[in-house]
Write a protein that holds these residues in place. Structure first.
Motif, PDB file in Angstrom:
ATOM      1  N   VAL A 168       0.853  -1.185   0.000  1.00 52.81           N
ATOM      2  CA  VAL A 168       0.000   0.000   0.000  1.00 52.81           C
ATOM      3  C   VAL A 168       0.888   1.233   0.000  1.00 52.81           C
ATOM      4  N   LEU A 169       0.698   2.085  -0.986  1.00 54.78           N
ATOM      5  CA  LEU A 169       1.433   3.346  -1.108  1.00 54.78           C
ATOM      6  C   LEU A 169       0.415   4.473  -1.208  1.00 54.78           C
ATOM      7  N   GLY A 170      -0.009   4.959  -0.061  1.00 51.02           N
ATOM      8  CA  GLY A 170      -1.031   5.998  -0.031  1.00 51.02           C
ATOM      9  C   GLY A 170      -2.353   5.431  -0.506  1.00 51.02           C
ATOM     10  N   SER A 171      -2.844   5.928  -1.635  1.00 53.63           N
ATOM     11  CA  SER A 171      -4.116   5.445  -2.162  1.00 53.63           C
ATOM     12  C   SER A 171      -3.930   4.326  -3.181  1.00 53.63           C
ATOM     13  N   PHE A 172      -2.688   3.988  -3.503  1.00 50.31           N
ATOM     14  CA  PHE A 172      -2.403   2.925  -4.465  1.00 50.31           C
ATOM     15  C   PHE A 172      -2.135   1.611  -3.742  1.00 50.31           C
ATOM     16  N   SER A 173      -2.455   0.514  -4.402  1.00 53.74           N
ATOM     17  CA  SER A 173      -2.245  -0.810  -3.844  1.00 53.74           C
ATOM     18  C   SER A 173      -1.706  -1.718  -4.942  1.00 53.74           C
ATOM     19  N   ILE A 174      -0.616  -2.436  -4.645  1.00 60.62           N
ATOM     20  CA  ILE A 174       0.032  -3.301  -5.621  1.00 60.62           C
ATOM     21  C   ILE A 174       0.093  -4.707  -5.031  1.00 60.62           C
ATOM     22  N   GLY A 175      -0.250  -5.705  -5.823  1.00 60.40           N
ATOM     23  CA  GLY A 175      -0.178  -7.090  -5.368  1.00 60.40           C
ATOM     24  C   GLY A 175       1.257  -7.524  -5.137  1.00 60.40           C
ATOM     25  N   MET A 176       1.467  -8.347  -4.113  1.00 61.24           N
ATOM     26  CA  MET A 176       2.795  -8.860  -3.781  1.00 61.24           C
ATOM     27  C   MET A 176       2.800 -10.377  -3.962  1.00 61.24           C
ATOM     28  N   PRO A 177       3.967 -10.951  -4.315  1.00 65.91           N
ATOM     29  CA  PRO A 177       4.049 -12.417  -4.407  1.00 65.91           C
ATOM     30  C   PRO A 177       3.806 -13.063  -3.046  1.00 65.91           C
ATOM     31  N   ARG A 178       3.205 -14.225  -3.039  1.00 71.56           N
ATOM     32  CA  ARG A 178       2.944 -14.935  -1.781  1.00 71.56           C
ATOM     33  C   ARG A 178       4.211 -15.608  -1.253  1.00 71.56           C
ATOM     34  N   SER A 179       5.112 -15.971  -2.124  1.00 69.62           N
ATOM     35  CA  SER A 179       6.333 -16.664  -1.747  1.00 69.62           C
ATOM     36  C   SER A 179       7.342 -15.693  -1.138  1.00 69.62           C
ATOM     37  N   ARG A 180       7.945 -16.087  -0.019  1.00 66.69           N
ATOM     38  CA  ARG A 180       8.961 -15.254   0.635  1.00 66.69           C
ATOM     39  C   ARG A 180      10.164 -15.067  -0.279  1.00 66.69           C
TER      40      ARG A 180
END
Length: 102
Positions: A30-42
């Motif tokens: 989460v970057l302010g009002s933006f949201s970016i999906g992250m990989p599930r794998s560490r």
């Protein structure tokens, strides 16, 4: 007031506040009002963070930018304790700096 009403109020306050970091509930950056999906794998998150930092160091080249450095550290702070401590120290310093005197 019961626990459920307190939770709803907290959710409203969080929604109105500007956040930066990884939302643990949804696993998104989460970057302010933006949201970016992250990989599930560490491993994939660490590789992504390292790639962002490496490309950020090459920020003087076209297309790449120095903006990738803090983004890479933010991604790494989800999995690596030293990056998490640095991010937290920076957040505390920033909060104290913006706090009015008195």
């Amino acid at each position: 007031m019961n626990d459920r009403e307190e939770t709803r109020g907290g959710e409203r306050r969080k929604a109105g506040a500007v956040r930066f970091g990884i939302d643990h509930a949804s696993g998104r950056l989460v970057l302010g009002s933006f949201s970016i999906g992250m990989p599930r794998s560490r491993i994939a998150r660490v590789a992504l963070g390292m790639a962002l930092i490496f490309c950020g160091v090459l920020g003087f080249l076209p297309i790449l930018g120095f903006w990738m450095l803090p983004l890479g550290f933010l991604v790494l702070s989800h999995d690596l304790p030293f990056a998490r401590r640095l991010r937290r120290r920076l957040a505390v310093w920033w909060h104290r700096r913006r706090k009015p005197a008195g």
